[in-house]
Design a protein around this motif. Structure first.
Motif, short mmCIF file in Angstrom:
data_model
loop_
_atom_site.label_atom_id
_atom_site.label_comp_id
_atom_site.label_asym_id
_atom_site.label_seq_id
_atom_site.Cartn_x
_atom_site.Cartn_y
_atom_site.Cartn_z
N LYS A 164 0.83 -1.21 0.00
CA LYS A 164 0.00 0.00 0.00
C LYS A 164 0.87 1.26 0.00
O LYS A 164 0.59 2.23 -0.72
CB LYS A 164 -0.91 -0.01 1.23
N GLN A 165 1.92 1.27 0.78
CA GLN A 165 2.83 2.41 0.80
C GLN A 165 3.47 2.61 -0.57
O GLN A 165 3.63 3.74 -1.05
CB GLN A 165 3.92 2.20 1.85
N LEU A 166 3.84 1.51 -1.22
CA LEU A 166 4.45 1.60 -2.54
C LEU A 166 3.45 2.13 -3.56
O LEU A 166 3.80 2.93 -4.44
CB LEU A 166 4.96 0.22 -2.96
N THR A 170 3.85 5.54 -5.85
CA THR A 170 3.86 5.48 -7.32
C THR A 170 2.59 6.03 -7.93
O THR A 170 2.51 6.20 -9.15
CB THR A 170 4.03 4.02 -7.78
N GLY A 171 1.56 6.27 -7.13
CA GLY A 171 0.29 6.74 -7.66
C GLY A 171 -0.53 5.66 -8.32
O GLY A 171 -1.47 5.95 -9.05
N GLY A 361 6.28 -0.48 -9.63
CA GLY A 361 6.96 -0.88 -8.41
C GLY A 361 6.83 -2.36 -8.19
O GLY A 361 6.00 -3.03 -8.81
N ILE A 362 7.67 -2.89 -7.29
CA ILE A 362 7.64 -4.33 -7.03
C ILE A 362 8.01 -4.60 -5.58
O ILE A 362 8.86 -3.91 -5.01
CB ILE A 362 8.59 -5.10 -7.98
N THR A 363 7.36 -5.57 -4.99
CA THR A 363 7.78 -6.15 -3.71
C THR A 363 7.91 -7.65 -3.94
O THR A 363 6.95 -8.31 -4.29
CB THR A 363 6.75 -5.88 -2.58
N SER A 364 9.10 -8.17 -3.77
CA SER A 364 9.38 -9.57 -4.09
C SER A 364 9.90 -10.29 -2.86
O SER A 364 10.94 -9.93 -2.31
CB SER A 364 10.41 -9.65 -5.22
N PRO A 568 11.43 5.68 -11.14
CA PRO A 568 11.29 7.13 -10.93
C PRO A 568 10.03 7.65 -11.61
O PRO A 568 9.57 7.13 -12.63
CB PRO A 568 12.56 7.70 -11.59
N SER A 569 9.45 8.68 -11.00
CA SER A 569 8.26 9.29 -11.59
C SER A 569 8.61 9.87 -12.95
O SER A 569 9.69 10.45 -13.14
CB SER A 569 7.72 10.39 -10.67
#
Length: 570
Positions: A164-166, A170-171, A361-364, A568-569
């Motif tokens: 959720k934070q990610l 990242t929007g 984004g990614i969380t692995s 990056p945005s």
């Protein structure tokens, strides 16, 4: 219904900066490969061959002299304890080579616990959220605890808040959860945190269970609304997870991955507007969020393309392909996540993150390192094959092996990691340390299996490391009873003659077996560090910073690292 991320989770992802520079990453990789190559005889050894390969004699003689009489608690404290307590007491003077080995192993491995818990051998087995009730997290809503074991409750709460934070950074409001299983994380992300989730699971049975549990959650919410004497407002369509029973091809391009998502979404939309199968056929079909999937492969292949999930890729002319690529670029942006994505699946997700513009984004969270493909072992045991023959279009050019991913590590001498070394990296170090401290009877099972191996080799020299599966409560049995149960599993008679003097002599060496296994286990976090560092370097080579966070309590969830990265945005 929506749950807000905790402050601690926000602190974890405040900046998502790399914890050290590219040069430091490369230097650490060099040290890791050099160190592991020097002690590969430990990482590559099988403890069941302790007697048949005379493993104790492979240790330096000065090591043997100081280690052979260690008690189990001393073994835990002097070898596995990562703290730097000045009051550490050794029963004898240890050789400098052994002290250097121990210190280097701890220094090179990524810390597995967040401060202030670092350095403790056997901390609390359960996080504070389970102090009041050992089976229910006090920090997770009751609707997300049903059907979920405590370990998984801990993981989905912490990873969910991180995702959720990610998404906030990242929007993105969309998440793709790959290897979603029964949908526990997906439910928390969607119903709990209000994200739009697409969940992909290769096992059709698990995907069907996920939909069933979604329905139970909705029913619970409706009942709670009725108790409060107010009309039930069903969640928005976007907040209900979309479950896809499909296989993510590790050799396919990111375009194929987006098409898989796109085709599946179209299929579900079409299935939701079409009539459901007749009652006669429902026994053979599984409903997945409006999409009906047959458990029979031939029937799935006969279903119309708009009514099934697959990764079949059509062949286009070059002009059509250009138009197709432009269309794919319009696919909504999303965050990619995988909780304990097995083997090469974690590497595949990282490659999609690098290549696919839509993945922001990614969380692995990785697991099952032994199932990773390598150049030396491209088809390791346990590798999951594709569920159906792939079409020529889906069989894209190979994108590389699961390890190493980075060009830098691939070029280092001694970077190779054997199947056994990667399998060892999956062991729960904290759990074993706790057994040592408690002097658990479970510790004798390694000795029993190594003893059994000697008698199997005597009878069948050609039979090496045969699988006998777990013998229930083996630690409570006498060895003769253990052997009686184990021998038939490899085709030998249960009453095979056992030399009792030899049995007694090997039983006296149980402490040596435990100490040797502990030495190899000390290297498990080092191997895991190299695998994960290689992935960080791969991302850096592609212009992307990343951070490795020990997110879960390692006493509770051994594979506790999450690799986090965002683009990056633009």
């Amino acid at each position: 219904m929506s749950e807000q991320p905790s402050v601690s989770a926000a602190q974890h992802v405040e900046e998502f900066r790399a914890s050290f520079t590219a040069g430091q990453q490369r230097e650490l990789a060099k040290r890791l490969t050099t160190f592991l190559a020097q002690y590969s005889h430990l990482t590559d050894s099988f403890i069941i061959e302790f007697f048949t390969e005379n493993l104790w004699q492979t240790l330096p003689r000065p090591w043997q002299a100081v280690l052979q009489d260690l008690s189990y608690p001393q073994t835990a404290r002097l070898l596995l304890d990562a703290s730097h307590d000045e009051d550490r007491r050794y029963p004898s003077v240890w050789p400098l080579s052994l002290l250097a080995f121990r210190a280097t192993a701890h220094a090179l491995a990524f810390p597995r616990e967040c401060r202030p818990d670092r350095g403790r051998v056997a901390g609390s087995q359960r996080p504070d959220e389970f102090l009041k009730n050992q089976s229910q997290s006090s920090l997770l809503g009751h609707i997300f605890r049903k059907h979920v074991k405590p370990k998984k409750q801990h993981e989905i709460r912490k990873l969910g808040t991180l995702v959720k934070q990610l998404c906030d950074q990242t929007g993105c409001r969309r998440v793709v959860d790959v290897g979603s299983g029964q949908g526990h994380l997906s439910r928390f992300l969607s119903f709990g945190l209000g994200l739009s989730v697409t969940a992909i699971e290769a096992d059709h049975t698990l995907a069907a269970m996920a939909v069933k549990y979604d329905g139970e959650l909705l029913w619970t919410l409706e009942k709670e609304k009725q108790k409060k004497s107010c009309s039930f407002q069903p969640p928005e369509a976007r907040s209900v997870p979309r479950h896809i029973a499909g296989w993510v091809n590790p050799r396919a391009s990111w375009e194929a991955f987006i098409k898989q998502l796109e085709y599946a979404n179209h299929a579900m939309e079409g299935a939701q507007t079409s009539s459901a199968p007749s009652k006669k056929r429902r026994a053979d079909l599984t409903q997945t969020d409006g999409l009906w999937l047959s458990s029979d492969r031939s029937e799935r292949e006969q279903m119309p393309s708009e009514g099934r999930c697959c990764s079949d890729i059509r062949t286009f002319s070059e002009e059509a392909r250009d138009a197709e690529e432009t269309r794919l670029l319009d696919y909504p942006h999303f965050v990619l996540t995988g909780l304990h994505a097995c083997g090469d699946l974690s590497a595949t997700l990282l490659r999609h993150f690098v290549s696919c513009p839509q993945v922001r984004g990614i969380t692995s969270v990785a697991c099952c390192y032994m199932k990773i493909t390598t150049k030396e072992n491209p088809t390791p045991p346990g590798l999951i094959p594709p569920p159906t023959p792939l079409t020529p279009g889906a069989e894209a050019a190979p994108l590389g092996f699961g390890y190493p991913m980075s060009s830098w590590v691939r070029g280092l001498p001694g970077h190779q990691l054997s199947y056994k070394a990667r399998e060892g990296a999956c062991h729960a170090v904290e759990d074993y340390a706790r057994r040592l401290v408690e002097e658990s009877q479970l510790l004798r099972t390694h000795c029993y299996r190594a003893m059994l191996e000697t008698f199997i080799r005597d009878a069948r020299p050609d039979l090496r490391r045969a699988g006998i599966q777990t013998i229930k409560k083996a630690h409570l049995l006498a060895f003769t009873e253990y052997a009686r149960l184990g021998l038939p599993r490899v085709g030998l008679p249960p009453d095979l003659a056992l030399d009792q003097e030899r049995v007694a002599a090997m039983l006296e060496q149980q402490n040596k077996v435990v100490v040797y296994f502990t030495l190899s286990l000390l290297l498990a976090p080092v191997v895991e560090t190299l695998v994960l560092l290689d992935r960080m370097i791969y991302l850096k080579e592609n212009g992307l910073d990343s951070q490795l966070i020990p997110l879960f309590n390692p006493n509770f969830s051994p594979r506790n690292f999450v690799l986090v990265a965002l683009k990056p945005s633009r």
